[in-house]
Design a protein around this motif. Sequence first.
Motif, mmCIF file in Angstrom:
data_model
loop_
_atom_site.group_PDB
_atom_site.id
_atom_site.type_symbol
_atom_site.label_atom_id
_atom_site.label_comp_id
_atom_site.label_asym_id
_atom_site.label_seq_id
_atom_site.Cartn_x
_atom_site.Cartn_y
_atom_site.Cartn_z
ATOM 1 N N ASP A 156 0.829 -1.208 0.000
ATOM 2 C CA ASP A 156 0.000 0.000 0.000
ATOM 3 C C ASP A 156 0.863 1.257 0.000
ATOM 4 O OD1 ASP A 156 -3.059 -0.326 0.322
ATOM 5 O OD2 ASP A 156 -2.249 -1.904 1.602
ATOM 6 N N LYS A 157 0.388 2.278 -0.703
ATOM 7 C CA LYS A 157 1.037 3.587 -0.748
ATOM 8 C C LYS A 157 0.075 4.635 -0.202
ATOM 9 C CE LYS A 157 4.407 1.671 -3.078
ATOM 10 N NZ LYS A 157 5.697 1.330 -2.408
ATOM 11 N N GLU A 183 -0.547 7.524 -1.288
ATOM 12 C CA GLU A 183 -1.323 8.155 -2.358
ATOM 13 C C GLU A 183 -2.484 7.291 -2.831
ATOM 14 O OE1 GLU A 183 2.742 6.792 -4.051
ATOM 15 O OE2 GLU A 183 1.964 7.803 -2.242
ATOM 16 N N ASP A 184 -2.479 5.998 -2.465
ATOM 17 C CA ASP A 184 -3.595 5.120 -2.826
ATOM 18 C C ASP A 184 -4.802 5.340 -1.918
ATOM 19 O OD1 ASP A 184 -1.935 3.950 -4.723
ATOM 20 O OD2 ASP A 184 -1.308 2.332 -3.383
#
Length: 393
Positions: A229-230, A232-233
């Motif tokens: 996961d990032k 920005e996601d």
Amino acid sequence: MKTQVAIVGAGPSGLLLGQLLHLQGIDTVILEAKSPEYVLSRIRAGVLEQGAVDLLREAGAGARMDREGHVHEGFTIAFAGRRERIDLKSLTNGKTVMVYGQTEVTRDLMNARKESGALSIYEAHDVQLHDFYGDKPRVSFVKDGEAIELECDYIAGCDGFHGISRKSVPESAIRNFERVYPFGWLGVLSHTPPVTPELIYANHDRGFALCSMRSDNLSRYYVQVTHEDKVEDWSDERFWNELRKRLPEDVAASLVTGPSIEKSIAPLRSFVAEPMKFGRLFLVGDAAHIVPPTGAKGLNLAASDVYTLYHLLRKAYHDGRSDLLDRYSEICLRRIWKAERFSWWMTTLLHKLSDDPFGQRMQLADLDYFTGSLAGRTTIAENYVGLPYERIE
């Protein structure tokens, strides 16, 4: 330059140690690679054990904490549609915790040091530790393009997991123990009232969640995410929707949402370096150990290291008992490993570890037993408020 104790790192542990030693008439210089603004920009946990609270008061940096901090007498564990409160105060003969942000702790310690007139050097670059196995250790650094050498009696490495202090130790002299967890915490800070007056730790089949706070109008929430996961996601809308799904229905219904003012993903690991003393170099706090934040032990373990080193150095300078300094590692590590165990246990108990149905049933059975048993609740409470500091005799 000369000082008695050179402190590398101006985070909470370095500042607290420096302030306590200064009040005992022991000269210190604090070196920090970053600017004060950068140090204060680090968003960290804010649950303080009684021992850490008492140390801040002893250091003359507890007045604002006592005015603005929130004393919590318990917290809630949510699982399987249930909410079970751990009554810390009644289970530990009156002990509680203080909710007060680490950023504010750092700010208060910075202000106390500035008022004391003791020297802190920020943006000290290329810090190097020298001769700490000998009688005359030194710390060299560059400030404003000038190469400077600081002579001292002892070095306290308070510069965190990625700092130079532990890296300066020969590999053959140190042993590292580590567990890296296959998930992280996505944290959001928002100017919203907390959903409940006390913390909620939630075990859910979608993953772990935590409801925390910094003040009456500043909330901190977390959800378990994968390493892939990032930030920005995760839009604010996606975060709030996911958090609601992991909370009990009545809690989710009362959740007040708003724009995030800070959003970040923190990986989780357990780490311990042994020993913590190398000649005249002492590792303190995150330089020597890391815990997953589930047990609220990171800053508190650093405070217990500071307590131990402060009292040992005070006896060395005031009573001529420098021999006691050899006990630093053994005293600290006894408490560290117990806190590591609690943080590891809370992490494995509350997070989604896999899709294995048997493992999930074991988690629920553990939660049911520990929250339904007086002995189990007491075990959680005693560890959460913090095990006693070992007195230095």
